[in-house]
Design an enzyme around this catalytic site. Structure first.
Site, PDB file in Angstrom:
ATOM      1  N   LYS A   1       0.814  -1.220   0.000  1.00  0.00           N
ATOM      2  CA  LYS A   1       0.000   0.000   0.000  1.00  0.00           C
ATOM      3  C   LYS A   1       0.848   1.271   0.000  1.00  0.00           C
ATOM      4  O   LYS A   1       0.458   2.278  -0.584  1.00  0.00           O
ATOM      5  CB  LYS A   1      -0.957  -0.030   1.191  1.00  0.00           C
ATOM      6  CG  LYS A   1      -2.025  -1.109   1.053  1.00  0.00           C
ATOM      7  CD  LYS A   1      -2.921  -1.157   2.278  1.00  0.00           C
ATOM      8  CE  LYS A   1      -4.063  -2.142   2.081  1.00  0.00           C
ATOM      9  NZ  LYS A   1      -3.607  -3.503   1.801  1.00  0.00           N
TER      10      LYS A   1
ATOM     11  N   GLU B   1      -3.088   7.263   7.282  1.00  0.00           N
ATOM     12  CA  GLU B   1      -3.617   8.243   6.346  1.00  0.00           C
ATOM     13  C   GLU B   1      -4.850   8.909   6.950  1.00  0.00           C
ATOM     14  O   GLU B   1      -5.457   8.395   7.900  1.00  0.00           O
ATOM     15  CB  GLU B   1      -3.975   7.598   5.010  1.00  0.00           C
ATOM     16  CG  GLU B   1      -5.107   6.596   5.097  1.00  0.00           C
ATOM     17  CD  GLU B   1      -5.352   5.885   3.778  1.00  0.00           C
ATOM     18  OE1 GLU B   1      -4.509   5.999   2.888  1.00  0.00           O
ATOM     19  OE2 GLU B   1      -6.389   5.205   3.657  1.00  0.00           O
TER      20      GLU B   1
ATOM     21  N   ASN C   1     -14.159  -2.114   9.045  1.00  0.00           N
ATOM     22  CA  ASN C   1     -13.403  -2.098   7.788  1.00  0.00           C
ATOM     23  C   ASN C   1     -13.491  -3.413   7.024  1.00  0.00           C
ATOM     24  O   ASN C   1     -12.756  -3.631   6.069  1.00  0.00           O
ATOM     25  CB  ASN C   1     -11.926  -1.752   8.046  1.00  0.00           C
ATOM     26  CG  ASN C   1     -11.766  -0.451   8.799  1.00  0.00           C
ATOM     27  OD1 ASN C   1     -12.322   0.563   8.405  1.00  0.00           O
ATOM     28  ND2 ASN C   1     -11.042  -0.484   9.904  1.00  0.00           N
TER      29      ASN C   1
ATOM     30  N   GLU D   1      -5.825   1.985  -2.932  1.00  0.00           N
ATOM     31  CA  GLU D   1      -4.874   0.894  -3.062  1.00  0.00           C
ATOM     32  C   GLU D   1      -5.256   0.035  -4.255  1.00  0.00           C
ATOM     33  O   GLU D   1      -6.352   0.172  -4.810  1.00  0.00           O
ATOM     34  CB  GLU D   1      -4.870   0.021  -1.800  1.00  0.00           C
ATOM     35  CG  GLU D   1      -6.218  -0.640  -1.519  1.00  0.00           C
ATOM     36  CD  GLU D   1      -6.294  -1.282  -0.155  1.00  0.00           C
ATOM     37  OE1 GLU D   1      -5.538  -0.847   0.737  1.00  0.00           O
ATOM     38  OE2 GLU D   1      -7.095  -2.206   0.017  1.00  0.00           O
TER      39      GLU D   1
END
Length: 661
Positions: free
Chosen positions: A116, A200, A235, A288
């Site tokens: 990533k 991030e 997630n 990604e």
């Protein structure tokens, strides 16, 4: 074309690859761990090779063991599935060195885009818009907190080699950043053998939309539309669909063009996915690239008619794509529900054990509706704590989105799993949620719509009455059948009541039969059904409305499950109902002075010691189950009396871990 391929994976994806390979006339080799000796993929493959212990780190993640299995069987190619070694460049290189084809992209593309951090740098160099973040490696929790503070909360802490929601945490403050960093590192090391972490900015109100790409070894790359993957929990994707209800054709083409350009920049071939975050104004940001087949690939297959596994095998064999971009057409709408071994009524805690009953809905095409069920389990099989909790992927396809949603709701109503807890009720509840049906989705949908957890879908007044009518009908049918047992119950017919009390939630009805049907208080309902005692499902009509419910017997009535609600329906004599006011209320027997293990798992750490004062919400321990770390916290201020377990201990549900004074 290959004569024999090995599948370096397990579960439903291994079974999925076997299905296509068989249709292509290719023999298959399965590999399996101690825990998977009796697994479905082992049964379905032409050959199977044992490769080690139950933990993935002792079997599915060991490259040399896969290479040994290849030598034993003479396999010419390897399909890695997803997870495990699917995005491991060392694995691809080892296969190339051994003269075995990798059914996936070249090692260079895996290295460039599978990582990533590297992929974000390449995307930025290519002019692709990316989410702000720190692309360098992070050494420890202190550095993670500093970086998160500089970026600005909330932030996403992610495993560099991650995927499938593993090794990901959202942090809203310093404490969560510190905890999330360590948990992400641990999960990343356990799942991928790589504990590198990056951070991030977490974009609020985002949609998660991904583009499916397909390339060959001759420089051809096309995109096959998009998938909406915004319904997520922790997630982890829960429901996916194709196409997205949000994108217009202009945005779709722009995203597709960018995905193809990025793929060509790294000489990508095989199937892959470029993932984007999309905001409310249709601005999209590269997240990604997954250099493998995605879990949710079936929805793309159903709207395009393209078998992605077949295409991957052909590309690996050196064939050119038989499709150009102009040949790709998106037809209808597809939904996918991930059925997990978890209990949505107990905070989605993992569930393990034997599948005492596994009865999926009928697969096939009926009246323009397609139902598909990709699975790696069978009735009588075991759900292990060593691997992810997926039981099956249920997929439907119809002409439009609402028809596909309704088809999914019907299919979920006809899916029966016993022996473990599962999330079918939760999935069914989402299918009838107004906001979901409107397509107003973000990745925060579940957190926003179920902030206090899941307690079942709410029942309308009509649904409550339907269940009361059906419960009364079933009970009356059972009593009537019992009265016909010759000699077993003399004079029983004389005791059959003219009316009975039916309780659904806090509503109590008086139910009886008359010449027009079933009378519930003063309202008459017609009921049609061929239900017989012992049937798992009640199929029929109530006042002309078709209905399907799962039926389970309980004391004084039945549990009737449909449309995301497992509803207790009590059917009693009128006198028994009158006496219910004198019955004591049941209380929870769990002691507030004990921390019980909420799931079967392995203790990763104990974060308190005897005599320590703890505050409400403080982390007490970490338990790993099904490749996910779960932090157990104090429910209130207390003092630790004794710690009864240690790191490395394997625990069952409700084992006592810590005692409080």
């Amino acid at each position: 074309m290959f004569q024999k391929i090995l599948i370096a994976n397990r579960g439903e994806i291994a079974c999925r690859v076997i299905r296509t390979a068989r249709a292509m006339g290719i023999k298959t080799v399965a590999v399996y761990s101690d825990a998977d000796a009796d697994a479905l993929h082992v049964r379905e493959a032409d050959e199977a090779v044992h490769i080690g212990g139950a933990p993935a780190s002792e079997s599915y993640l060991i490259i040399d063991k896969i290479l040994d299995a290849i030598k034993q069987t003479g396999a010419e190619a390897v399909h890695p599935g997803y997870g495990f070694l699917s995005e491991n460049k060392l694995f691809a290189e080892a296969l190339d060195k051994a003269g075995v084809a990798f059914i996936g992209p070249p090692a260079g593309a895996i290295e460039a885009m599978g990582d990533k951090i590297t992929s974000k740098k390449l995307a930025m160099e290519a002019g692709v818009s990316t989410v702000p973040g720190h692309m360098g490696l992070i050494e420890d929790a202190d550095e993670a907190v500093k970086i998160a503070t500089d970026i600005g909360y909330p932030v996403m802490i992610k495993a560099s080699a991650g995927g499938g929601g593993k090794g990901m945490r959202i942090a809203w403050n310093d404490e969560e950043a510190r905890e999330g960093f360590q948990s992400s590192k641990n999960e990343a090391a356990s799942s991928f053998g790589d504990d590198r972490i990056f951070i991030e900015k977490f974009v609020t109100q985002p949609r998660h939309i991904e583009i499916q790409v397909l390339g060959d070894k001759h420089g051809n790359v096309i995109y096959l539309g998009e998938r909406e993957c915004s319904i997520q929990r922790r997630n982890q994707k829960v429901i996916e669909e194709a196409p997205s209800p949000f994108l217009d054709e202009k945005t779709r083409k722009a995203m597709g063009k960018e995905a193809v350009a990025l793929s060509k920049a790294v000489d990508y071939c095989s199937a892959g996915t470029v993932e984007f975050i999309v905001d409310g104004d249709k601005n999209f940001y590269f997240l990604e690239m997954n250099t493998r087949l995605q879990v949710e690939h079936p929805v793309t297959e159903l709207i395009t008619g393209i078998d992605l596994v077949e295409q991957m095998i052909k590309v690996a064999a050196g064939e050119k794509l038989s499709l150009a971009q102009k040949d790709v057409k998106l037809n209808g709408w597809a939904m996918e529900s991930r059925i997990y071994a978890e209990d949505p009524y107990r905070g989605f805690l993992p569930s393990t054990g034997r599948l005492t009953r596994y009865r999926p809905p009928h697969e096939g095409v009926t009246d323009g509706i397609t139902v598909r069920n990709d699975t790696g389990v069978y009735e009588g099989g075991e759900i292990s704590l060593f691997y992810d909790p997926m039981i099956a992927k249920l997929v439907t396809h119809a002409d439009d989105r609402i028809a596909s949603i309704d088809a999914m709701a019907d299919a979920l109503d006809r899916f029966r799993i016993d022996g473990i807890r599962h999330n079918i009720d939760f999935l069914a509840a989402i299918m009838q949620h107004d906001r979901f049906r409107e397509g107003a989705l973000t990745t925060a949908f579940i957190a926003e719509e179920y902030p206090d957890g899941f307690e079942g879908a709410p029942l309308s007044s009509e649904q409550i009455k339907e269940r009361a009518v059906i419960g009364f009908y079933i009970r009356s049918y059972v009593l009537d059948r019992a009265s016909e047992i010759s000699g077993a119950m003399p004079n029983y017919e004389a005791t059959l009541p003219d009316a009975m009390a039916v309780q659904v939630e806090d509503q109590v009805f008086t139910a009886r039969f008359d010449e027009n049907g079933i009378v519930l208080d003063d309202e008459t309902f017609e009921l049609e059904s061929l239900w017989l005692p012992g049937d798992l499902f009640f199929e029929g009509k109530v006042s002309g409305q078709a209905i399907s419910l799962a039926v389970d017997t309980m004391p004084e009535g039945y549990v009737l499950t449909s449309r995301g609600k497992a509803q207790e329906v009590f059917v009693r004599s009128l006198r028994a109902q009158e006496l219910m006011v004198f019955m004591p209320e049941k209380t929870d027997g769990a002691s507030s002075k004990e921390l019980l293990c909420p799931m079967p798992g392995v203790v990763m750490s104990i974060d308190v010691e005897e005599g320590q004062e703890v505050k409400s919400g403080q982390a007490l321990a970490v338990v790993e189950a099904m490749k996910m770390e779960n932090i157990l916290r104090a429910e209130k201020d207390a003092k630790v009396k004794s710690v009864l377990v240690a790191a490395g201990d394997k625990l069952a549900v409700d084992d006592v871990m810590i005692e409080f004074e």
